[in-house]
Each structure stands twice: as structure tokens, then as C-alpha cells.
Write an enzyme that holds these catalytic residues in place. Sequence first.
Site, mmCIF file in Angstrom:
data_model
loop_
_atom_site.group_PDB
_atom_site.id
_atom_site.type_symbol
_atom_site.label_atom_id
_atom_site.label_comp_id
_atom_site.label_asym_id
_atom_site.label_seq_id
_atom_site.Cartn_x
_atom_site.Cartn_y
_atom_site.Cartn_z
ATOM 1 N N GLU A 263 6.261 4.364 -2.768
ATOM 2 C CA GLU A 263 5.489 3.260 -2.201
ATOM 3 C C GLU A 263 5.582 3.313 -0.679
ATOM 4 O O GLU A 263 6.648 3.548 -0.117
ATOM 5 C CB GLU A 263 6.034 1.913 -2.685
ATOM 6 C CG GLU A 263 5.305 0.713 -2.080
ATOM 7 C CD GLU A 263 5.934 -0.608 -2.489
ATOM 8 O OE1 GLU A 263 5.508 -1.645 -1.986
ATOM 9 O OE2 GLU A 263 6.862 -0.571 -3.318
ATOM 10 N N CYS B 127 -0.223 0.296 8.277
ATOM 11 C CA CYS B 127 1.110 0.116 7.710
ATOM 12 C C CYS B 127 2.130 -0.228 8.785
ATOM 13 O O CYS B 127 3.202 -0.755 8.482
ATOM 14 C CB CYS B 127 1.545 1.376 6.973
ATOM 15 S SG CYS B 127 1.422 2.880 7.956
#
Length: 392
Positions: free
Chosen positions: A238, A272
Amino acid sequence: MCTGAAKYLNPIRCCGDNYAVGLAERKGLEAALAQIQQELPFDFPCIVNGSPRLPIPSDHTHQSLCTYHEADQSTVASAIDVMTATMLGQGKITWQAEIDAASELLDFFRFAVKHVAELYTQQPPKNSAGAYNHVEYRALEGFVLAVSPFNFTAIGGNLPGGTSDYSIPILAIVGNTVIRKPSLVATYSNYLVYQILVEVGVPAGVIQFVPGPLPQVVAQAISPQLYIAANLDKIVGETGGKNFYNVRKSADVRNTVLQSIQGDSEYQGQKCSALSRLYVSSSLWSSSFKDLLLPEVAKITVGYCIQPTIILTKDLQSITMKEDIFGLYNDTNYEKTLELVNNTSPYALTGFIFAADRDALPTATNKLRDAAYIYCTNSPCSNGVFICLACP
């Protein structure tokens, strides 16, 4: 069997072009943008059924960038610039696309070769008398499903083809078969990267380019029946993060405010590395931080998005603090606040400390050692490529 390892020149990070007005690079980019818009929508083969359309985020007339067939593989033929496709398909400006689809993607591939070469040189340092030991590096059993996000073309190219500062495993380069599932809005730019990999010699069938509905593609690839029948192990990874800034009372106020806004809102925060949690010294907030932050946020022009909203909280364990929020902490509770930063969210890709007093920096470094993958001091998270000159 590999019994030796080739040596390669040390890769140099790509600095990128600035595309200033009048430069040849700028003229070439403008020409490519004009050409690709005239030729829309593009059509290319993929792997299942149907042909949904992919819109251009900046074009509210609903013109499509491309169509794709969720069907079988076909020949590769395209010379459209990946950077141009990234600008149109993923809504990036020139600077953002240059960092992503050009500089970072090139860095990923160059460093991947270096890392593989280094990996192969790791052999047993000693052998018993009359014996020779050798480590053979083999591909994984089965296949690798690489599902990439929409926001970075570089990650779409890196997942099936290399490694990077994110420590993503080297996949196709060391012989793994990869099922490549791109984000729908990044399908075109990712397809061009796939074409490049084929053109430079990646054998057919090593990377399977499979756009399509995420639930169906992933469900088929990780079905229990498949793993039981093939006796395969699941490997799940992840990426993402609840990234934080911790602002000490000694921090440079204007610099930290501007870095906070850019870290949160640049590319609409769709990265991110984008700022998600902001911890500000209460005395600094009251004396100057708030008065500078709010007017700067008000300057942000919003078109088809929601106006940026700041929710102030003093409860550092509130649900909003565990999601996307700005919060205050008492100056006397600095170390306790660092513990909260470390424990409030289960993960963070990036973490940053802003302070001018030297005692605060090593204290934060020790407390937050496991709080984020990339940790920097007095360095912003505004770029996709990190150059943390003040990293511990």
C-alpha cells in the site's frame, strides 16, 4: 544462470527543462499539445470488453482524450509525447508534468538499472575449501499485479518496470510477469510508457497492459481459487500517507505558511506527498501564523473545485485530526505532541518539521523516526521529487 554482473555508470538525476517562453523545448511542447488535441480521441487496444471514454479534466466541454478497448493485446504504434499526454489526461501544468512524466520517470528507470546491477553483485563473500557458492536471483513464482494511481505517470511506469526512492520492488527488470492495471484517467500516458518499454526490448507478454474496472480486474487477479490452484502467496503493498507538518514556535512564519499552502493545495492536493496534518505551536498561531495563513488561503482561485476550508481543533485525537486537518498544540507539550503525531495516524509517506531552534530538530527526529517514510527538516513537500538538503 547468471554468473556475473555488468557494471554501469552511476546515474545522474534528471534536472528537467523549464520550458521558458521562446525556448525550443517550449515550442515543441506547444506543438505537441496542439497536435494531440487535433487528433482526439485516440484509440488503442487493451484487454477485456467495451470502450469507455476518458475525459480531459481541464476541458469542460467533455471532449475525450482517448477510448480504450478492454480486449486483447495488439501492436504498439504511437509517438505522442508522454509529458503532453500527462498534461491533458491528468490535468497537470507544464512544471508538474516535467517533474513527473519526464524527470522522475527517467530517474526511476536509470536507478533501476543501477540497483539491479548492485543486487547481482551481492554474492557469498567466502567459500569452503574446494567449493564455490553462488546466489542465483530468480523471479517470483506466479505474477505481480501492479495497480497504479492516476496522479503520477512516473509511478505507472515505475511499478511494472523498475524501482525508486519509494523502495518498490524491481519487477519486470528481474524477470517477473506483470499484470499492469493503470488508473482509468491515466490510461493514455501509461500506455505510451508501455509502448516505450516494448520498443526498448521488453519481451512480449512480460508486461500485460490491462486497463478496466478496478474491482473486476483486481478480483480476478487475486481470487482465492487462483492462489489455491497455483499454490501462490499473496504479497500486498500500500502507498499513501497522512503526511504532517509540525511547526515549532521558532519557525520562519512566512516561509512555513507558504509551504503549508503549497504542500496542501498544489495539484489540488492530489499527491501522495501532499500535506494532510498541520500541527502549529499555539503561541505562534495566535501571534502571527493565523493572520498570515488565512488571507493567503483566501487568495486561492477555485474553479470547479471546493473552496479550501480550514477547521481548527485543539483536540489532537479528534477524527478530523486523523483525517485532513490543521491543529494547534501547547508550546509546553512539544514532545507529547510529537508522540501524538507518531501515533495518531497509522501511516504517512512524508513528514516535515519546521523550526529554527536546534534542540527541537534532533528531538523531533528521534521521536518521529518511524512516523513517515520520507522525513525532512525545514524542507517543503511541494515537489513530487524530493531534494531534502536538511534531511537527518
